[in-house]
Design a protein around this motif. Structure first.
Motif, mmCIF file in Angstrom:
data_model
loop_
_atom_site.group_PDB
_atom_site.id
_atom_site.type_symbol
_atom_site.label_atom_id
_atom_site.label_comp_id
_atom_site.label_asym_id
_atom_site.label_seq_id
_atom_site.Cartn_x
_atom_site.Cartn_y
_atom_site.Cartn_z
ATOM 1 N N VAL A 166 -23.497 28.507 28.745
ATOM 2 C CA VAL A 166 -23.402 27.661 29.933
ATOM 3 C C VAL A 166 -24.652 27.861 30.770
ATOM 4 C CG1 VAL A 166 -22.091 27.158 32.025
ATOM 5 C CG2 VAL A 166 -20.883 27.806 29.925
ATOM 6 N N TYR A 167 -25.267 26.750 31.164
ATOM 7 C CA TYR A 167 -26.460 26.777 32.012
ATOM 8 C C TYR A 167 -26.170 26.003 33.295
ATOM 9 C CZ TYR A 167 -28.930 28.121 27.712
ATOM 10 O OH TYR A 167 -29.336 28.754 26.564
ATOM 11 N N ALA A 168 -26.664 26.514 34.416
ATOM 12 C CA ALA A 168 -26.473 25.874 35.720
ATOM 13 C C ALA A 168 -27.748 25.180 36.162
ATOM 14 C CB ALA A 168 -26.058 26.905 36.761
ATOM 15 N N ALA A 169 -27.599 23.968 36.671
ATOM 16 C CA ALA A 169 -28.731 23.265 37.274
ATOM 17 C C ALA A 169 -28.936 23.776 38.695
ATOM 18 C CB ALA A 169 -28.466 21.763 37.294
ATOM 19 N N PRO A 170 -30.119 23.607 39.267
ATOM 20 C CA PRO A 170 -30.319 23.989 40.676
ATOM 21 C C PRO A 170 -29.364 23.214 41.576
ATOM 22 C CG PRO A 170 -32.414 23.538 39.601
ATOM 23 C CD PRO A 170 -31.359 23.098 38.645
ATOM 24 N N ARG A 171 -29.006 23.834 42.692
ATOM 25 C CA ARG A 171 -28.108 23.147 43.625
ATOM 26 C C ARG A 171 -28.734 21.855 44.143
ATOM 27 N NH1 ARG A 171 -23.835 25.997 45.342
ATOM 28 N NH2 ARG A 171 -23.733 28.205 44.805
ATOM 29 N N ARG A 172 -30.006 21.912 44.401
ATOM 30 C CA ARG A 172 -30.727 20.711 44.832
ATOM 31 C C ARG A 172 -31.774 20.388 43.783
ATOM 32 N NH1 ARG A 172 -31.784 21.537 51.381
ATOM 33 N NH2 ARG A 172 -29.565 21.731 51.956
ATOM 34 N N MET A 173 -31.602 19.269 43.121
ATOM 35 C CA MET A 173 -32.519 18.886 42.046
ATOM 36 C C MET A 173 -33.607 17.965 42.585
ATOM 37 S SD MET A 173 -29.959 18.362 38.791
ATOM 38 C CE MET A 173 -29.043 17.013 39.545
ATOM 39 N N ASP A 174 -34.763 18.089 42.022
ATOM 40 C CA ASP A 174 -35.933 17.319 42.431
ATOM 41 C C ASP A 174 -36.196 16.227 41.387
ATOM 42 O OD1 ASP A 174 -38.426 16.315 43.125
ATOM 43 O OD2 ASP A 174 -39.255 18.281 43.650
ATOM 44 N N PRO A 175 -36.178 14.950 41.777
ATOM 45 C CA PRO A 175 -36.426 13.881 40.807
ATOM 46 C C PRO A 175 -37.886 13.779 40.377
ATOM 47 C CG PRO A 175 -36.195 12.952 43.005
ATOM 48 C CD PRO A 175 -35.890 14.421 43.127
ATOM 49 N N GLU A 176 -38.776 14.504 41.048
ATOM 50 C CA GLU A 176 -40.203 14.372 40.779
ATOM 51 C C GLU A 176 -40.746 15.427 39.825
ATOM 52 O OE1 GLU A 176 -41.789 11.790 41.828
ATOM 53 O OE2 GLU A 176 -40.061 11.064 42.991
ATOM 54 N N ARG A 177 -39.959 16.443 39.515
ATOM 55 C CA ARG A 177 -40.471 17.508 38.647
ATOM 56 C C ARG A 177 -39.328 18.078 37.815
ATOM 57 N NH1 ARG A 177 -38.886 22.412 40.313
ATOM 58 N NH2 ARG A 177 -38.142 22.665 42.461
ATOM 59 N N PRO A 178 -39.636 18.802 36.733
ATOM 60 C CA PRO A 178 -38.576 19.408 35.936
ATOM 61 C C PRO A 178 -37.786 20.432 36.739
ATOM 62 C CG PRO A 178 -40.625 19.326 34.692
ATOM 63 C CD PRO A 178 -40.966 18.951 36.105
ATOM 64 N N ASN A 179 -36.484 20.444 36.547
ATOM 65 C CA ASN A 179 -35.592 21.370 37.219
ATOM 66 C C ASN A 179 -35.143 22.424 36.210
ATOM 67 O OD1 ASN A 179 -34.808 19.938 40.027
ATOM 68 N ND2 ASN A 179 -35.013 18.380 38.420
ATOM 69 N N ARG A 180 -35.427 23.676 36.501
ATOM 70 C CA ARG A 180 -35.161 24.748 35.557
ATOM 71 C C ARG A 180 -33.687 25.159 35.602
ATOM 72 N NH1 ARG A 180 -38.275 28.412 32.774
ATOM 73 N NH2 ARG A 180 -37.369 30.486 32.368
ATOM 74 N N LEU A 181 -33.034 25.148 34.447
ATOM 75 C CA LEU A 181 -31.660 25.605 34.330
ATOM 76 C C LEU A 181 -31.596 27.130 34.380
ATOM 77 C CD1 LEU A 181 -30.600 23.219 31.428
ATOM 78 C CD2 LEU A 181 -29.784 23.072 33.792
ATOM 79 N N THR A 182 -30.450 27.648 34.790
ATOM 80 C CA THR A 182 -30.223 29.091 34.847
ATOM 81 C C THR A 182 -29.072 29.444 33.919
ATOM 82 O OG1 THR A 182 -30.916 29.160 37.169
ATOM 83 C CG2 THR A 182 -29.661 31.038 36.346
#
Length: 339
Positions: A166-182
């Motif tokens: 299971v990987y979590a996305a950032p709480r606030r995602m940015d549409p302009e750049r890659p969002n690193r999963l945790t």
């Protein structure tokens, strides 16, 4: 050669017998059949009010279908960007869903994509907000996208034979750049879809034939049930009342409502078995806002509730191996050559 065949037969028999006698089956309720001939590979599934939202597996254009309680398509949402491999849906808000373009059979994509798409009665073409997600440990194939019911945070579950993650996305995602999963933690293998339960303390991950309930965020398997036979089951969703639904690939495929066995229902309802150990396992009070402000997955933890532990089905497997022992004796007698 004959010995190899016998050994293979014994292994198959052990698996079949152990599975057949183990409890955890549930009784399905045939709610509807998808009437739209365009719905041929129902993969993701979301309950949105009185509508069921689904999408086709990879190979389709970017579109999702809103289906009423009779199985009729009442709305189709399409978007301009051609998806690469849509595999999952997750609830976003009333009238909106997250579309997970997260499939990657070759494990070769630099990033996967999620899009927030409106859905409902009527046809529409939209240009949704999209977000790229990047794994911390390289590409993975995935077919499950989940949204936490309290925070809205997204989670992706990889599809691996011997155990996914299971990987979590950032709480606030940015549409302009890659969002690193945790990375959150390991779960079982061959996960084809999943959903959070309304309490936020449990999530359910399905395979082609089983569904496993995990506590959250520690991801401890606490219950399990066999699913009804489906052509290729790749969808699971929950409504506001906690009722589970599953869908499958195929033209005019049925959508089924599950009636889990009592032990699974008890886990989801937070029922504590009568024989409970000491106060050392009593619920721990929530620590309040300090934990929820964290960007770690544990920040999605709601107040603790008593938890029933899943217990291995020892007696069923012993019974299965007892029958297997009889099969061994019969086969050995049959293969014994006269002197």
């Amino acid at each position: 050669m004959r010995s190899v065949i016998v050994l293979g037969a014994l292994l198959v028999a052990a698996f079949v017998i152990g599975t057949a006698v183990s409890p955890g089956s549930q009784v399905p309720d045939d709610v509807l059949r998808f009437q739209d001939p365009r719905i041929v590979e129902s993969s993701g599934l979301v309950v949105d009010g009185d509508l069921f939202v689904t999408t086709n597996d990879s190979g389709d254009t970017g579109r999702i279908f809103a289906v009423d309680g009779e199985g009729r398509t009442v709305g189709v949402t399409t978007w301009t960007d051609a998806p690469e491999d849509v595999e999952a849906l997750a609830p976003a808000a009333p009238g909106e869903v997250w579309v997970g373009d997260i499939g990657d059979n070759a494990a070769a994509r630099d990033a996967i994509t999620v899009a927030r798409v409106p859905v409902g009665a009527g046809d529409r073409t939209v240009e949704p907000a999209t977000y790229d997600l990047v794994y911390p440990d390289g590409p993975h194939d995935a077919e499950a996208l989940l949204a936490h019911p309290s925070t809205g945070r997204l989670y992706v579950v990889s599809k691996v034979v011997f155990g996914g993650t299971v990987y979590a996305a950032p709480r606030r995602m940015d549409p302009e750049r890659p969002n690193r999963l945790t990375e959150v933690g390991p779960v079982g293998g061959i996960v084809t879809d999943g959903t959070f339960m309304p309490d936020g303390r449990h999530l359910v991950l399905r395979t082609y034939d089983r569904a496993v309930v995990y506590s959250f965020p520690d991801l401890e398997a606490v219950a399990e049930m066999r699913l009804p036979k489906q052509r290729q089951g790749e969808g699971i969703a929950v409504d506001a009342d906690g009722e589970l639904y599953v869908s499958s690939e195929g033209v005019r495929a049925p959508l089924l409502r599950l009636t889990p066995p009592d032990d699974v229902r008890d886990v989801l309802a937070g029922v504590v078995p009568e024989a409970q150990p000491s106060a050392s396992q009593a619920p721990t009070p929530s620590t309040g806002a300090s934990s929820s402000s964290s960007d770690s997955p544990a920040g999605d933890r709601p107040p603790e509730a008593p938890r029933q532990e899943a217990k291995p089905d020892v007696m069923s497997w012993l019974a299965g191996f007892g029958v297997l022992g009889l099969i061994v004796v019969v086969l050995l007698l049959a293969l014994r050559r006269p002197r």
